[in-house]
Design an enzyme around this catalytic site. Structure first.
Site, PDB file in Angstrom:
ATOM      1  N   GLU A 249       9.448  -1.105  41.316  1.00  0.00           N
ATOM      2  CA  GLU A 249       9.406  -1.305  42.770  1.00  0.00           C
ATOM      3  C   GLU A 249      10.150  -0.215  43.548  1.00  0.00           C
ATOM      4  OE1 GLU A 249      10.796  -5.253  43.648  1.00  0.00           O
ATOM      5  OE2 GLU A 249       9.119  -6.200  42.635  1.00  0.00           O
TER       6      GLU A 249
ATOM      7  N   GLU B 163       5.379  -8.874  36.983  1.00  0.00           N
ATOM      8  CA  GLU B 163       6.264  -9.924  37.504  1.00  0.00           C
ATOM      9  C   GLU B 163       5.441 -10.846  38.378  1.00  0.00           C
ATOM     10  OE1 GLU B 163       9.850  -8.846  39.682  1.00  0.00           O
ATOM     11  OE2 GLU B 163      10.230  -7.174  38.319  1.00  0.00           O
TER      12      GLU B 163
END
Ligand code: BG6
Length: 463
Positions: free
Chosen positions: A167, A365
């Site tokens: 991220e 995720e």
């Protein structure tokens, strides 16, 4: 009833990160990351003032933790190497204790039939480098590529799936726009430079991986937030959604997969005169070193509408180009305040299929943080987290559908394995398949973990 069967060799497991699980001991040789530093200087920023020092003591407890992963039946597990553990100063001297720890940890995973997926950066800039500007400083890009090459050399015989960063938009937004990560600035020009350096660092790390001629594959993990306009038939809402998508998704997705940056973003940055500093050779490096594999973290969508509200900040912000749209029908996880929109995972995978060359990917995720889960403990001492089972099922159904329709999605990792330390939120919301009692460090598999074991055994579930 339908039998949702997933492809052969589908990756089933969970994701975590070094800084959120390992903890520290007095003599472990680790250097400070920005999290250690921030907690030492401003502990009041952290929920209940609990810092990153203990987390869940994986450093000492990994054999037990890996045994629990095996009990659930994971065939893969993602974590990260902490840059500041391996290289306490961010470059230079190697901490040999870290080498020994990671080698043993990865070997334990492999011996138990669990493929280690290893990420190199999970929000954890070494403080020594942050003092020189962190991602704002071009030197950090070189330091990161060197650190990556060192990891390939030290652990390349154990690791087949590498990821450069998790991220990368998060350090940009949280560190330089919304003040949730150190250095907590509000400065779009800095945010842009930081993002650019991260994208370049990722490409350079990929280049070093390819030069090392090791087997395996390398990718990046992005949190993709599908962006929906309030009114899909309204041109201005559509433009607002496109720009939000360019700021928060395509800023990293495009360079990582296509090797280019989104045109709309370049136009806006030019208009604001905040184009990042670059060097002539950079764009070629980014163009030539795209990923083999994309990790997709999916939690929530972004809903936007055309900008009507007054500007609130006295500096430029992405929100100058759109307003957030609060969809009245949204389902929400009240603990985290995030919308739950299962179809978003399907839309994301289909977008990759149609607009990103159907790049091989996996869900790296997806998960649900819930506060005070001890409310749900039954007489046997197990947390009955039915809501998590429902959450995962509702998402897996859409992952299955996307695969049926041609997505090259190769796995599903839940966030997370054991409850872990979540940045400023520390242990407020629990995400794991395995509960951790912080007073005793006792681990107990939740009902969702047992349910997931059945899913893995059957390579799917009956719906
Ligand atoms: C992901 C991150 O964005 O979300 C994790 O990769 C993080 O590091 C997870 O813990 C859950 O978010 P949070 O803020 O509730 O911990």
């Amino acid at each position: 009833m339908t039998n949702l069967h997933f492809p052969k060799d589908f990756w089933w497991g969970a994701a975590a990160s070094g800084p959120q699980t390992e903890g520290r001991t007095a003599d472990d040789g680790k250097g400070d990351s920005i999290w250690d530093y921030w907690y030492a200087t401003e502990p009041e920023r952290f929920y209940q003032k609990r810092g990153p020092k203990d987390t869940v003591q994986l450093l000492q407890r990994y054999p037990e933790d890996v045994a629990l992963m095996k009990e659930i039946g994971f065939n893969s597990f993602r974590t990260s190497i902490q840059w500041s553990r391996l290289l306490p100063e961010g470059r230079g001297a190697v901490n040999q204790q870290a080498v020994a720890f990671y080698r043993e940890y990865f070997a334990t995973l492999i011996e138990n039939g669990i493929e280690p997926f290893i990420n190199l950066y999970h929000f954890d800039m070494p403080m020594a480098l942050q003092k020189e500007g962190g991602w704002l400083n071009r030197e950090t890009v070189t330091a990161f590529a060197d650190y990556a090459a060192l990891c390939f050399e030290l652990f390349g015989d154990q690791v087949r799936h590498w990821f450069t960063q998790n991220e990368p938009i998060v350090p940009v937004e949280m560190g330089y726009l919304y003040q949730q990560h150190y250095p907590a600035e509000i400065n779009l020009a800095h945010a842009v430079q930081v993002g650019y350096h991260e994208a370049l660092a990722s490409a350079l790390a990929i280049q070093r991986f390819r030069q090392s001629q090791q087997s395996g594959e390398i990718g990046i993990i992005l949190n993709l937030t599908p962006t929906y306009p309030k009114d899909p038939n309204d041109e201005k809402d559509g433009q607002a959604a496109q720009l939000a998508d360019a700021f928060f998704n395509r800023s990293f997705l495009d360079p990582a997969v296509k090797g280019t940056f989104p045109e709309e973003l370049i136009t806006v940055l030019n208009e604001l005169a905040i184009m990042p500093e670059t060097r002539a050779e950079d764009l070629q490096i980014i163009k030539e070193n795209t990923v083999d594999l994309l990790g997709v973290n999916y939690y929530q969508p972004r809903r936007v509408q055309q900008k009507r509200s007054a500007k609130t900040a006295d500096t430029p912000m992405p929100e100058d180009y759109f307003d957030v749209y609060d969809w009245p029908e949204k389902k929400i996880n009240p603990h985290r305040g995030w919308e739950i929109y299962e179809r978003g995972i399907y839309d994301t995978l289909i977008n990759l299929r149609d607009n990103y060359g159907n790049i091989p990917c996996y869900i790296s995720e997806n998960g649900m943080g819930v506060e005070d889960e001890t409310r749900f403990i039954d007489a046997s001492g197990q947390i009955q987290d039915e809501y998590r089972i429902t959450f995962i099922k509702d998402h897996l159904r859409y992952v299955h559908q996307a695969i049926q329709e041609g997505s090259r999605c190769r796995g599903y990792h839940m966030w997370t394995c054991m409850d872990n330390w979540s940045w400023l939120n520390e242990f407020k919301n629990r995400y794991g398949f395995i509960a951790v009692d912080l007073a005793t460090q006792k681990r107990t598999i939740k009902k969702s973990g047992e349910w997931f074991r059945e899913v893995i055994q059957q390579n799917g579930f009956v719906d």
